[in-house]
Enzyme design. Structure first.
Site, PDB file in Angstrom:
ATOM      1  N   VAL A 141       0.840  -1.193   0.000  1.00 17.16           N
ATOM      2  CA  VAL A 141       0.000   0.000   0.000  1.00 17.16           C
ATOM      3  C   VAL A 141       0.877   1.244   0.000  1.00 17.16           C
ATOM      4  O   VAL A 141       1.960   1.274   0.580  1.00 17.16           O
ATOM      5  CB  VAL A 141      -0.951   0.041   1.225  1.00 17.16           C
ATOM      6  CG1 VAL A 141      -1.894  -1.133   1.211  1.00 17.16           C
ATOM      7  CG2 VAL A 141      -0.176   0.063   2.542  1.00 17.16           C
ATOM      8  N   CYS A 142       0.394   2.282  -0.696  1.00 12.50           N
ATOM      9  CA  CYS A 142       0.994   3.610  -0.640  1.00 12.50           C
ATOM     10  C   CYS A 142      -0.149   4.617  -0.749  1.00 12.50           C
ATOM     11  O   CYS A 142      -1.318   4.244  -0.653  1.00 12.50           O
ATOM     12  CB  CYS A 142       2.031   3.806  -1.748  1.00 12.50           C
ATOM     13  SG  CYS A 142       1.341   3.888  -3.413  1.00 12.50           S
ATOM     14  N   GLN A 143       0.152   5.882  -0.966  1.00  8.29           N
ATOM     15  CA  GLN A 143      -0.906   6.889  -0.948  1.00  8.29           C
ATOM     16  C   GLN A 143      -1.660   6.985  -2.272  1.00  8.29           C
ATOM     17  O   GLN A 143      -2.872   7.097  -2.299  1.00  8.29           O
ATOM     18  CB  GLN A 143      -0.328   8.261  -0.578  1.00  8.29           C
ATOM     19  CG  GLN A 143      -1.351   9.263  -0.071  1.00  8.29           C
ATOM     20  CD  GLN A 143      -1.984   8.835   1.241  1.00  8.29           C
ATOM     21  OE1 GLN A 143      -1.368   8.153   2.044  1.00  8.29           O
ATOM     22  NE2 GLN A 143      -3.232   9.203   1.440  1.00  8.29           N
ATOM     23  N   LEU A 170      -4.164   4.488  -0.936  1.00  6.97           N
ATOM     24  CA  LEU A 170      -4.995   4.774   0.235  1.00  6.97           C
ATOM     25  C   LEU A 170      -5.837   6.035   0.077  1.00  6.97           C
ATOM     26  O   LEU A 170      -6.794   6.235   0.829  1.00  6.97           O
ATOM     27  CB  LEU A 170      -4.103   4.900   1.481  1.00  6.97           C
ATOM     28  CG  LEU A 170      -3.344   3.627   1.891  1.00  6.97           C
ATOM     29  CD1 LEU A 170      -2.435   3.919   3.080  1.00  6.97           C
ATOM     30  CD2 LEU A 170      -4.310   2.507   2.227  1.00  6.97           C
TER      31      LEU A 170
END
Length: 233
Positions: A141-143, A170
């Site tokens: 996961v990252c932004q 996210l």
């Protein structure tokens, strides 16, 4: 006795992901000579899922969450019980070129958007390997979804076989989807710098203008008296 050379390629497709087993060059020589063993290189396709599908991977298939964002975004908000290995780390090099780039960055992107000046983490793959085996199931996961894709590519090349990423990161996750830790919501962890202050100032000014308009509309006489500049004797 002539040497016998053989090579073959075996591929298979599944409904969830595709894998390739590539059987490399194999050769048998005359008796008394060493036998060259065959090597298998495994490559796995990265799976992209939405937030709901990601929750199923975690709950049903036992995927571990690996957050690859930088420290600043991770500290603002992250999924509870996730692992953290940043793909980018703060660049503190002091060569002349880096100093110039860092100064320019800090006065623009850093100032307005709160983005740190970073570089690729040279120990990323090794740090992941120290915590997970290549057979581990990882949800990256990252932004925004870009860093997780880049991280997945590195881990894929390093031999990890079960990798998934959340599409668009996210920032598209609805509040309450995951249990989180931090000072803000997961989808807002990428917001920092003057852009957040500007948003608050705009909201205050907008509210003030709406109130002034309503006052003038419903109480015109009082508004006129307030706007009059009566001379003092």
């Amino acid at each position: 006795m002539a040497g016998i050379c053989s090579s073959s390629t075996l591929s298979f497709v599944s409904n969830f992901r595709t894998s390739w087993l590539v059987e490399t060059h194999s050769r048998r020589t005359i008796p008394g000579k060493p036998l060259h063993r065959r090597n298998l290189n495994i490559k796995a396709e990265v799976t992209y899922v939405n937030a709901d599908e990601a929750k199923k991977l975690i709950a049903v298939e036992g995927y571990a969450i690996l957050d690859v964002r930088d420290n600043s975004q991770y500290n603002r908000a992250h999924i509870k019980s996730c692992y953290h290995v940043p793909l980018f780390v703060e660049n503190q090099d002091n060569d002349f070129g880096t100093i110039i780039k860092r100064t320019v960055h800090n006065n623009f992107s850093g100032l307005f958007f709160g983005l740190p000046f970073t570089k690729l983490n040279p120990d990323f793959v090794q740090s992941v390997k120290s915590q997970f085996s290549p057979e581990s199931k990882l949800l990256l996961v990252c932004q925004e979804g870009l860093r997780s894709s880049a991280a997945a590519n590195q881990l894929d090349q390093a031999g990890f076989q079960s990798i998934a990423c959340i599409t668009s990161g996210l920032q598209k996750v609805k509040p309450g989807t995951f249990d989180s830790v931090g000072t803000t919501e997961l989808q807002d962890a990428g917001k920092a710098g003057l852009i957040t202050v500007q948003g608050k100032i705009s909201a205050v000014l907008g509210t003030a203008l709406v109130c002034a308009y309503l006052f003038i509309t419903f109480f015109p006489e009082q508004a006129e008296k307030l706007l009059q500049f009566a001379p003092t004797s």
